[in-house]
Design a protein around this motif. Structure first.
Motif, PDB file in Angstrom:
ATOM      1  N   ASP A 107       0.835  -1.211   0.000  1.00  0.00           N
ATOM      2  CA  ASP A 107       0.000   0.000   0.000  1.00  0.00           C
ATOM      3  C   ASP A 107       0.869   1.259   0.000  1.00  0.00           C
ATOM      4  O   ASP A 107       0.515   2.260  -0.634  1.00  0.00           O
ATOM      5  N   ILE A 108       2.010   1.186   0.709  1.00  0.00           N
ATOM      6  CA  ILE A 108       2.915   2.347   0.742  1.00  0.00           C
ATOM      7  C   ILE A 108       3.423   2.652  -0.665  1.00  0.00           C
ATOM      8  O   ILE A 108       3.368   3.793  -1.133  1.00  0.00           O
ATOM      9  N   ILE A 109       3.874   1.628  -1.368  1.00  0.00           N
ATOM     10  CA  ILE A 109       4.470   1.887  -2.686  1.00  0.00           C
ATOM     11  C   ILE A 109       3.388   2.242  -3.712  1.00  0.00           C
ATOM     12  O   ILE A 109       3.591   3.111  -4.561  1.00  0.00           O
ATOM     13  N   LEU A 110       2.206   1.612  -3.627  1.00  0.00           N
ATOM     14  CA  LEU A 110       1.119   2.014  -4.536  1.00  0.00           C
ATOM     15  C   LEU A 110       0.729   3.470  -4.280  1.00  0.00           C
ATOM     16  O   LEU A 110       0.484   4.239  -5.212  1.00  0.00           O
ATOM     17  N   HIS A 111       0.699   3.847  -3.000  1.00  0.00           N
ATOM     18  CA  HIS A 111       0.376   5.229  -2.635  1.00  0.00           C
ATOM     19  C   HIS A 111       1.389   6.198  -3.258  1.00  0.00           C
ATOM     20  O   HIS A 111       1.022   7.232  -3.829  1.00  0.00           O
ATOM     21  N   ILE A 112       2.667   5.834  -3.165  1.00  0.00           N
ATOM     22  CA  ILE A 112       3.723   6.703  -3.706  1.00  0.00           C
ATOM     23  C   ILE A 112       3.624   6.792  -5.234  1.00  0.00           C
ATOM     24  O   ILE A 112       3.718   7.882  -5.815  1.00  0.00           O
ATOM     25  N   ILE A 113       3.402   5.655  -5.887  1.00  0.00           N
ATOM     26  CA  ILE A 113       3.297   5.669  -7.358  1.00  0.00           C
ATOM     27  C   ILE A 113       2.069   6.488  -7.782  1.00  0.00           C
ATOM     28  O   ILE A 113       2.122   7.255  -8.742  1.00  0.00           O
ATOM     29  N   GLY A 114       0.985   6.346  -7.041  1.00  0.00           N
ATOM     30  CA  GLY A 114      -0.215   7.140  -7.328  1.00  0.00           C
ATOM     31  C   GLY A 114       0.053   8.630  -7.179  1.00  0.00           C
ATOM     32  O   GLY A 114      -0.486   9.458  -7.916  1.00  0.00           O
ATOM     33  N   MET A 115       0.935   8.951  -6.242  1.00  0.00           N
ATOM     34  CA  MET A 115       1.246  10.354  -5.947  1.00  0.00           C
ATOM     35  C   MET A 115       2.156  10.969  -7.024  1.00  0.00           C
ATOM     36  O   MET A 115       1.934  12.092  -7.461  1.00  0.00           O
ATOM     37  N   ILE A 116       3.175  10.209  -7.466  1.00  0.00           N
ATOM     38  CA  ILE A 116       4.175  10.808  -8.377  1.00  0.00           C
ATOM     39  C   ILE A 116       4.017  10.373  -9.828  1.00  0.00           C
ATOM     40  O   ILE A 116       4.624  10.958 -10.721  1.00  0.00           O
ATOM     41  N   GLY A 117       3.222   9.328 -10.085  1.00  0.00           N
ATOM     42  CA  GLY A 117       2.990   8.895 -11.464  1.00  0.00           C
ATOM     43  C   GLY A 117       3.998   7.871 -11.958  1.00  0.00           C
ATOM     44  O   GLY A 117       5.042   7.651 -11.327  1.00  0.00           O
ATOM     45  N   VAL A 118       3.686   7.262 -13.110  1.00  0.00           N
ATOM     46  CA  VAL A 118       4.530   6.169 -13.612  1.00  0.00           C
ATOM     47  C   VAL A 118       5.864   6.656 -14.187  1.00  0.00           C
ATOM     48  O   VAL A 118       6.731   5.844 -14.487  1.00  0.00           O
ATOM     49  N   ASP A 133       2.753  10.891   5.435  1.00  0.00           N
ATOM     50  CA  ASP A 133       2.159  10.502   6.713  1.00  0.00           C
ATOM     51  C   ASP A 133       1.567   9.094   6.566  1.00  0.00           C
ATOM     52  O   ASP A 133       0.563   8.904   5.883  1.00  0.00           O
ATOM     53  N   ALA A 134       2.196   8.135   7.223  1.00  0.00           N
ATOM     54  CA  ALA A 134       1.789   6.729   7.057  1.00  0.00           C
ATOM     55  C   ALA A 134       0.359   6.489   7.510  1.00  0.00           C
ATOM     56  O   ALA A 134      -0.339   5.642   6.946  1.00  0.00           O
ATOM     57  N   SER A 135      -0.077   7.248   8.506  1.00  0.00           N
ATOM     58  CA  SER A 135      -1.424   6.991   9.039  1.00  0.00           C
ATOM     59  C   SER A 135      -2.508   7.368   8.027  1.00  0.00           C
ATOM     60  O   SER A 135      -3.655   6.956   8.150  1.00  0.00           O
ATOM     61  N   ALA A 136      -2.128   8.133   7.013  1.00  0.00           N
ATOM     62  CA  ALA A 136      -3.109   8.536   5.996  1.00  0.00           C
ATOM     63  C   ALA A 136      -3.178   7.543   4.833  1.00  0.00           C
ATOM     64  O   ALA A 136      -4.007   7.692   3.936  1.00  0.00           O
ATOM     65  N   ILE A 137      -2.288   6.540   4.846  1.00  0.00           N
ATOM     66  CA  ILE A 137      -2.288   5.567   3.745  1.00  0.00           C
ATOM     67  C   ILE A 137      -3.326   4.479   4.030  1.00  0.00           C
ATOM     68  O   ILE A 137      -3.326   3.873   5.097  1.00  0.00           O
ATOM     69  N   GLU A 138      -4.198   4.251   3.064  1.00  0.00           N
ATOM     70  CA  GLU A 138      -5.241   3.229   3.216  1.00  0.00           C
ATOM     71  C   GLU A 138      -4.868   1.999   2.401  1.00  0.00           C
ATOM     72  O   GLU A 138      -4.033   2.075   1.506  1.00  0.00           O
ATOM     73  N   PRO A 139      -5.523   0.871   2.671  1.00  0.00           N
ATOM     74  CA  PRO A 139      -5.395  -0.250   1.718  1.00  0.00           C
ATOM     75  C   PRO A 139      -5.752   0.277   0.327  1.00  0.00           C
ATOM     76  O   PRO A 139      -6.811   0.898   0.148  1.00  0.00           O
TER      77      PRO A 139
END
Lengths: 423, 164
Positions: free
Chosen positions: A179-190, A266-272
């Motif tokens: 979820d952390i890495i999907l969140h990051i990729i979603g944030m910065i793009g492919v 902020d890790a607490s804001a990352i969801e599944p």
């Protein structure tokens, strides 16, 4: 005094025989390991022959893992696997893994201690960036680069700029490295990290086990990254101790090292999180995806086929049944993971739930075999790519998720969170 | 090297799975790979591409897998050069190493429509849209990379270094 450097710059400098390097500089580095698989090695072997050298530079530093279309999918695949096997025998390659010892390459090499902290590794597979989780510089290349690496033990690189991702705070329930890495990729793009190294740090990363860290670095390429990296700490040391077959070196970023950009998360804001078709950056919270019904769920791959992934999947599946309209395929990524699943009783949990449990293979992740999708079918997978046609027919769809969401989805029949399931 | 051909224009994030789907990776034969080039993106591509034609795309061309089968299939399909706003890094390396000419030229990409006649001078980096008359200059290859290209690819360069 050399200029302040990141871990990545320090590892590259050491392997280029230089006191310091800076982003943009073109360097030639000595290599610790060169990797190829049954899809990329055949081209690498053909190119290797053209160079005109007889032997690989070091038969103990070349890893050949037939994992993509194996156990052989068809006659053409069998010919490719045979070509790799014959080359391994001819050259006396010590890290050739036959079926029965084989695992998905990026789960296998760290587990077997073939790669370790401070190494420079190239692999003819884009997910070679996985080993950055051990504090190594590791990057995917093509077959020709691998061929030259096998012949010379060297490769050329442009020193990448570094991006720093500082992840702090506590993760919520069922939230993991994926979820952390999907969140990051979603944030910065492919292409958000194109040509760059992604350095992951912060209290959340420090609290993660090695399997989650390997998942995070594995998907650096999905943001266009050249590599992903996490500094060595006690978790790393505990993991490599007893496994590493060579001495290792620890490198750390200088406090005043220069980053192209620093992201605070902020890790607490990352969801599944789920990545919708057809890009890994097309992410949404899993709770907003409950209307997506699926035909197949795949739990495995170089991204999420390790022991911790199997344990999470089993925790969700224990005492439950796979939905009658869903096919669940569980693929422990290595023989060791497969055996541990049996010893811990997880295989029984999977079988009782109605899952198919497979010998290690990349198989369905790349639409190779062992779970190809028909036209219009949908899958949730713990794999790393959801491009058009990735798992089969060009009109099929792949949704990427964590093992927890994938297992819950297999039970519910639609994308679901474990807490959505009735007890 | 100079090339002239019809432009085939596509969007951003053209990944290696649509350039050459994995179901065809049980071979590395260029002629076989060429038959399926871009199949999942544009099933008509192989039927319409002529030798010398030019592939034009937006950002992040070639993202995804490291399969060298991708530049091999593009080259074997007859494409002379790929012009994009940016390239994914493994694809960039693979193209240099295998001798598929590529050019980063965002302005040119914006000025070329599907079906335009385009000519490229790979030595000077000049791109001309023969249909509209517009001319652009692509970013020059770094000298080290040009050295590989001029040697005829990474294998030839390595051979020259090891054997002499």
């Amino acid at each position: 005094m050399p200029r302040p450097m990141t871990i990545t710059e320090k590892i590259l400098a050491a392997h280029a025989g230089a006191d310091e390097v800076e982003p943009g500089q073109l360097i030639e580095c000595s290599l610790d390991i060169v990797l190829a698989n049954d899809v990329t090695a055949p081209i690498a072997i053909k190119e290797f022959r053209k160079i005109g050298v007889k032997r690989v530079w070091d038969r103990e530093r070349v890893a050949l893992v037939p994992d993509h279309y194996t156990p052989n999918k068809d006659i053409l695949s069998a010919e490719q696997a045979k070509m790799v096997r014959d080359f391994a025998r001819e050259q006396g390659i010590t890290h050739y893994y036959e079926i029965g010892c084989m695992g998905v390459e990026h789960a296998l090499l760290p587990e077997q201690g073939v790669v370790g902290p401070g190494d420079v590794i190239i692999g003819a597979d884009s997910h070679t960036c996985t080993y950055g989780a051990l504090g190594a510089f590791s990057t995917g290349v093509g077959s020709t680069d691998a061929a030259v690496g096998m012949a010379t033990g060297e490769a050329w690189f442009k020193v990448p700029q570094s991006l720093k991702f500082v992840v702090n705070g506590e993760l919520g329930p069922w939230v993991c490295g994926k979820d952390i890495i999907l969140h990051i990729i979603g944030m910065i793009g492919v292409d958000g990290a194109l040509y760059q190294s992604m350095e992951f740090t912060g209290s959340t990363i420090s609290a993660l086990g090695m399997d989650d860290r390997l998942t995070i670095c594995n998907m650096a390429i999905e943001a266009g990254g050249k590599s992903g990296i996490i500094a060595v700490d006690d978790v790393t040391r505990e993991y490599v101790r007893g496994r590493a077959e060579r001495e290792w070196t620890e490198y750390f970023s200088d406090p005043d090292a220069v980053y192209a950009r620093v992201y605070e998360i902020d890790a607490s804001a990352i969801e599944p999180t789920v990545a919708f078709p057809h890009l890994p950056s097309n992410t949404r919270p899993a709770r907003e995806a409950c209307d997506v019904w699926v035909d197949q769920v795949v739990i495995g791959s170089c991204t999420n086929g390790r022991m911790e992934d199997m344990r999470i999947a089993a925790e969700v599946l224990r005492g439950r049944k796979v939905h009658e309209r869903v096919r669940l395929i569980v693929i422990p990524a290595t023989q060791e993971v497969f055996r541990a699943c049996m010893h811990e009783g997880l295989t029984d949990v999977f079988l009782d739930a109605g899952a198919a449990v497979s010998t290690p293979t990349c198989g369905p992740c790349l639409g190779g075999h062992m779970g190809i999708l028909a036209a219009g079918e949908r899958a949730v997978a713990t794999t790393n790519r959801n491009f058009v046609g990735r798992m089969g027919d060009p009109t099929s769809e792949v949704y990427l998720s964590s093992p927890a969401v994938a297992a819950a989805t297999a039970v519910a029949g639609h994308i679901a969170l474990p807490d959505d399931l009735s007890a | 090297m100079k090339f002239t051909g019809t432009a085939h224009r596509y969007g951003r994030d053209i990944d290696t799975d649509v350039i050459i789907p994995a179901r065809y990776l049980n071979t590395s034969d260029p002629a076989e790979l060429a038959k399926h080039c871009l199949e999942d993106l544009d099933a008509g591509f192989v039927g319409k591409v002529q030798a010398g034609d030019i592939l034009v795309a937006e950002e992040n061309f070639g993202c995804g897998s490291s399969r060298e089968h991708a530049p091999i299939s593009i080259k074997a399909a007859g494409v002379s050069v790929v012009i994009a706003k940016s390239f994914a890094r493994i694809f960039y390396r693979n193209s240099i190493n295998t001798g598929l000419p590529i050019m980063e030229a965002p302005d040119a990409v914006d000025g070329i429509r599907d079906g335009d006649k385009v000519s490229v001078d790979a030595d000077t980096g000049t791109i001309t849209n023969e249909t509209t008359g517009q001319v652009w200059q692509a970013q020059a290859l770094p000298p080290f990379v040009r050295e590989i290209v001029e040697a005829g690819g990474l294998i030839e360069r390595t051979k020259a270094r090891l054997v002499c």
